[in-house]
Design an enzyme around this catalytic site. Structure first.
Site, short mmCIF file in Angstrom:
data_model
loop_
_atom_site.label_atom_id
_atom_site.label_comp_id
_atom_site.label_asym_id
_atom_site.label_seq_id
_atom_site.Cartn_x
_atom_site.Cartn_y
_atom_site.Cartn_z
N GLU A 60 0.14 19.56 -64.94
CA GLU A 60 1.29 18.69 -65.19
C GLU A 60 2.52 19.06 -64.36
O GLU A 60 3.20 18.22 -63.82
CB GLU A 60 1.70 18.73 -66.67
CG GLU A 60 0.63 18.29 -67.65
CD GLU A 60 -0.19 19.46 -68.16
OE1 GLU A 60 0.00 20.57 -67.64
OE2 GLU A 60 -1.03 19.27 -69.05
N ASP A 97 14.08 24.19 -24.85
CA ASP A 97 14.82 24.07 -23.60
C ASP A 97 15.51 25.39 -23.34
O ASP A 97 15.29 26.36 -24.06
CB ASP A 97 15.79 22.88 -23.63
CG ASP A 97 16.77 22.97 -24.77
OD1 ASP A 97 16.83 24.01 -25.43
OD2 ASP A 97 17.50 21.99 -25.00
N GLU A 136 -8.48 28.72 -69.82
CA GLU A 136 -8.37 27.70 -70.86
C GLU A 136 -9.66 26.91 -71.05
O GLU A 136 -9.97 26.43 -72.13
CB GLU A 136 -7.22 26.74 -70.51
CG GLU A 136 -5.85 27.38 -70.65
CD GLU A 136 -4.75 26.53 -70.04
OE1 GLU A 136 -3.58 26.90 -70.18
OE2 GLU A 136 -5.06 25.49 -69.42
P1 ATP Z 1 18.38 23.01 -20.21
O1 ATP Z 1 16.95 23.08 -20.55
O2 ATP Z 1 18.80 24.16 -19.36
O3 ATP Z 1 19.25 22.77 -21.37
P2 ATP Z 1 18.90 20.38 -19.67
O4 ATP Z 1 17.70 19.77 -20.23
O5 ATP Z 1 20.16 20.43 -20.40
O6 ATP Z 1 18.54 21.83 -19.20
P3 ATP Z 1 20.05 18.44 -18.09
O7 ATP Z 1 21.24 18.45 -18.96
O8 ATP Z 1 19.15 17.26 -18.03
O9 ATP Z 1 19.17 19.73 -18.29
O10 ATP Z 1 20.55 18.76 -16.66
C1 ATP Z 1 19.67 18.77 -15.56
C2 ATP Z 1 20.43 19.17 -14.33
O11 ATP Z 1 21.49 18.25 -14.11
C3 ATP Z 1 21.11 20.52 -14.45
O12 ATP Z 1 20.27 21.54 -14.01
C4 ATP Z 1 22.31 20.38 -13.55
O13 ATP Z 1 21.97 20.69 -12.24
C5 ATP Z 1 22.66 18.92 -13.65
N1 ATP Z 1 23.73 18.67 -14.60
C6 ATP Z 1 23.76 18.96 -15.89
N2 ATP Z 1 24.91 18.60 -16.48
C7 ATP Z 1 25.66 18.07 -15.50
C8 ATP Z 1 26.97 17.49 -15.45
N3 ATP Z 1 27.74 17.39 -16.53
N4 ATP Z 1 27.41 17.04 -14.27
C9 ATP Z 1 26.62 17.12 -13.18
N5 ATP Z 1 25.42 17.64 -13.15
C10 ATP Z 1 24.90 18.11 -14.29
#
Ligand code: ATP
Length: 823
Positions: free
Chosen positions: A216, A258, A610
């Site tokens: 239950e 990530d 039981e």
């Molecule tokens: P991680 O696994 O390290 O968190 P992520 O998945 O966050 O990586 P993204 O944010 O997609 O990666 O960024 C991919 C790439 O884009 C980065 O390696 C960087 O070179 C570039 N990038 C990230 N943020 C910016 C931004 N604000 N302006 C310009 N380029 C960027």
């Protein structure tokens, strides 16, 4: 009061009443009511715990106040505020769009249709929707209960919650047991009739058997256990959005994580800048605006150009308040602002000379972003995305590889002169014919506890993959540093096979690094691993990570750096963004699952004890009287058993939890069944029946004879005491699946000690008048007590010997430590 079991029991109560057994009828009714109240209480507490968790969910928004961007809690937003929305943000209030750049809003949460709208200035946006692209400023027109969303919620509040997979599975277990209970009950009724027993007595037996077997209190106890697991997770910074996830988290076999912020600290600083004129290194401390810059004279102007372009492309800023500098926005962009401060860039002069005309925001497919400011176009982004738009030569490519190999995150910064057409030219026409100004190398050290967490995953048999948007070189270097890299392949998203089976085969290894992935890659990886039977936990923070987070068995979003969209799609939100928290949550999930199995084992053992009297009665053809009355069984089920079962659900995690491979799924598997029906149950039942027979025999009873009512009551009392005391021993035996009760620290679970103390008090209450008379058992004579007292010893020893045999059979298994205590 009206679920399946309750109805069954109500029916039994009515029948008992008709059959002129009012005590039984009332007792069954009491069982239903007490059980219902108990279940309600547990669910209520679980709900409360859930609500508390919701309050922990980060809810912040950016508003423009006094001309400045400020981050405020969502509840502080008022009508008239100007909300600044960016891709990934949830819209926190209803409002009218003031200005936009490429805004796209996902309204599915509100309308139920997955359409994306593109509001222009003057249009309305609604709370509860999400920005999937672009940016906007919105003047708030309604908040909280006045929003459109609140109206809709008020309409749908009565809609019932859908059942979770775990609940469905559990219900199946419960139904199965109930089916068996009814079948056995009916069988007993038939046997009793064949033995020539009066129909009313036969009915009594049948009800007794059914009550003995029906679990239950199971469902609410499980719910409360999960809620408690969720609370423990929350205190370790992992917030689950559904109670079920507690259990799924524990079954995780593959974690895709990530890099930035999860494995690393997300405290970025620029340590190196490459320019065509030469390289500069920056030695600074934290976010302090001063630093030593090592560069030859000719390099400094080029360095300033890089810093200026980079910071014009960023919204993240260091803000000074008094002596303190605080970071606002994306840590990488903040690092770029710090670089600008350190290299002495004159931002105010630049901003007056070249006001911002247009922003082309970052997105994770393009991997770059641009602005049009005055007569310039500035671009920053991933080198592989930006270099192709410039005429940069091999030395830049070499510089990228060299910096990445050291674990630096590399950004390319470029620029060109702008014309009037750039004001509204399509994106590809703006981002072209660029001049590469330089490369920025950012350092983001791994978190301290990640190395240990990675090792914990390894010993827990969980595979790991790093799935990042970053450069392959950077990713590999960091993976190496934290100990994640192993024999697994190291590759880029574009190298992934198009065929899903091949993809699964490729990725299904420990220590895989996949760089430059797109959100679609993540989705495919989650799907491919799931198809191979993995329970996949996947992290995500971006706007486009939603589908991958939903596809994964456990979607994990970042509470600090993640977008609202990702959080909404996730099952778990990490309040501290830390990889080690995922591992801690897996451990707590496993511990919760183990606890559910603990109290199931405890509960089912009682059922064996039981049921045994009925079996003996039937097998002896009615020549042995029933050792327990139906009311005594009820007293066991809803009296003495209840609290110890609850306490077992609160057992702290065992040190072995993370030293064994993941177990998926089955709550009641062979292990549990063998323990219950092969070891614990028989041990308890043997002593129970021994206590019963000793008292009968001492009163001169022989098989087939009818004992006097007094003798039978005393013997029943002895059997009852044996079961209660046996369950006491059982509670301690169930604390561990591997170690015997004596090896565990007694105070490890204080709640259990209380529960057992109350159990003993209840035993006394049930055996003393007036309840003894009603239940049909009286205090046994000394000999009865003596045998009953053997019950806990027998249960614990039987359990210990089986555990010892199992331990010998598995010599490679983890060794219990010396000082440790938890089992
Ligand atoms: P991680 O696994 O390290 O968190 P992520 O998945 O966050 O990586 P993204 O944010 O997609 O990666 O960024 C991919 C790439 O884009 C980065 O390696 C960087 O070179 C570039 N990038 C990230 N943020 C910016 C931004 N604000 N302006 C310009 N380029 C960027």
């Amino acid at each position: 009061m009206v679920h399946f079991f309750a109805l069954l029991l109500w029916a039994a109560a009515v029948l008992a009443w008709i059959a002129d057994m009012p005590e039984l009828a009332v007792a069954i009714a009491v069982v239903v009511v007490v059980n219902g109240a108990f279940a309600f209480l547990q669910e209520y507490r679980a709900d409360k715990a859930g609500q508390k968790l919701l309050e922990l969910m980060p809810a912040l928004a950016i508003v423009l106040r006094d001309g400045r961007r400020r981050q405020v809690p969502v509840r502080d937003i008022v009508v008239g505020d100007v909300l600044i929305l960016e891709a990934g943000d949830g819209v926190a209030a209803d409002g009218r769009v003031v200005s936009v750049t490429g805004l796209a809003v996902d309204e599915s949460a509100l309308t139920g249709e997955s359409t994306t709208t593109h509001p222009s200035p003057g249009d309305d946006v609604h709370a509860g929707t999400y920005v999937v692209e672009g940016e906007a400023a919105v003047e708030v027109t309604a908040t909280g209960a006045a929003t459109e969303l609140a109206h809709i919620m008020a309409l749908t509040r009565t809609a019932s919650r859908s059942a979770s997979p775990l609940a469905i599975r559990l219900r199946r277990v419960v139904r199965m047991i109930a089916g068996i209970a009814i079948a056995v009950g009916v069988a007993f009724f038939i046997v009793s009739q064949m033995l020539g027993m009066p129909a009313s007595d036969g009915f009594l037996f049948a009800v007794g058997v059914m009550v003995a077997l029906v679990p239950e209190g199971l469902l609410p106890t499980v719910t409360l256990s999960l809620a408690r697991g969720a609370q423990r997770m929350a205190s370790r910074n992992a917030l689950v959005r559904r109670l079920d996830s507690v259990e799924t988290m524990g079954s995780t076999t593959f974690i895709c994580t990530d890099k930035t912020g999860t494995l690393t600290r997300n405290e970025m600083s620029v340590v190196e800048v490459w320019t065509p004129e030469g390289t500069a290194s920056v030695v600074g401390h934290g976010y302090a605006p001063t630093a030593r810059i090592n560069a030859e004279n000719g390099v400094v102007p080029a360095l300033r150009d890089v810093a200026l372009a980079a910071v014009r492309c960023s919204t993240g800023r260091m803000v000074r308040s008094g002596e303190q500098w605080t970071a606002h926005g994306d840590p990488m962009e903040v690092a770029l602002h710090v670089l600008a401060l350190r290299t002495g860039v004159d931002m105010p002069a630049e901003e007056t000379e070249r006001p911002l005309r247009r922003r082309l925001p970052f997105d994770s497919r393009r991997r770059r972003m641009s602005v049009v400011a005055g007569d310039r176009v500035y671009v920053k982004g991933a080198p592989d995305s930006v270099l192709a738009l410039t005429s940069a030569g091999d030395d830049a490519v070499r510089a990228v590889a060299e910096m990445a190999a050291r674990g630096l995150r590399v950004l390319a910064i470029a620029r060109r002169d702008a014309g009037a057409a750039d004001q509204d030219a399509p994106l590809p026409d703006v981002e072209k014919d660029l001049e590469l100004l330089g490369l920025v190398g950012l350092e983001d050290p791994p978190r301290d506890d990640v190395h240990a967490a990675v090792a914990a995953c390894r010993s827990a048999g969980i595979k790991l993959a790093m799935i990042t948007g970053d450069h392959l070189g950077t990713a590999t270097a960091i993976a190496q540093e934290v100990g994640l890299l192993r024999d697994g392949p190291v590759l880029e998203g574009s190298d992934l096979p198009a065929d899903d089976d091949a993809l699964g085969e490729l990725v299904d290894r420990d220590g895989v690094v996949i760089a430059r992935v797109t959100p679609e890659d993540k989705l495919r990886i989650a799907r491919a691993l799931h198809a191979r039977g993995h329970v996949v936990a996947m992290t995500g923070d971006g706007v486009n990570d939603g589908p991958a987070l939903r596809e994964a068995d456990i979607g994990i979003a970042m509470g600090r750096s993640g977008s609202d969209v990702a959080r909404e799609a996730a099952d778990v939100v990490l309040l501290d963004d830390n990889f080690a928290t995922i591992v801690a949550a897996v451990e707590l999930g496993r511990a919760t699952f183990a606890n559910i199995r603990r109290f199931l084992t405890y509960h089912l053992t009682d059922n064996v004890a039981e049921l045994t009297p009925f079996l003996i009665w039937a097998l002896s053809g009615g020549n042995v009287p029933l050792a327990l009355t139906v009311l005594q069984i009820l007293a066991l089920d809803i009296g003495t058993d209840l609290l110890p079962a609850l306490a077992l659900g609160a057992e702290p995690p065992s040190r072995r939890t993370m030293r064994q491979p993941p177990s998926i799924g089955a709550l009641i598997d062979r292990g549990v069944l063998v323990r219950v029906f092969g070891v614990l149950g028989p041990a308890e039942a043997v002593v129970e029946m021994a206590a019963f027979f000793v008292v009968l025999a001492l009163a001169g009873w022989t098989v087939g004879a009818e004992p006097s009512a007094q003798t039978l009551a005393a013997a029943s009392g002895a059997a009852f005491a044996a079961v209660v005391l046996g369950q006491l021993g059982n509670a301690f035996a169930c604390r561990s699946e591997y170690r015997w009760a004596g090896a565990l620290r007694m105070t490890g679970n204080p709640m259990l000690l209380w529960a057992v103390a109350i159990e003993l008090v209840l035993l006394a209450v049930f055996l003393a008048p007036p309840l003894a008379g009603l239940l049909g058992g009286s205090p046994p004579p000394a000999a009865g007590w003596a045998v009953a007292l053997l019950a806990p010893v027998a249960v614990v020893l039987a359990d210990a010997s089986v555990k010892a045999v199992r331990a010998r059979r598995r010599p490679t298994g983890p060794r219990p430590g010396r000082s440790g205590s938890r089992g």
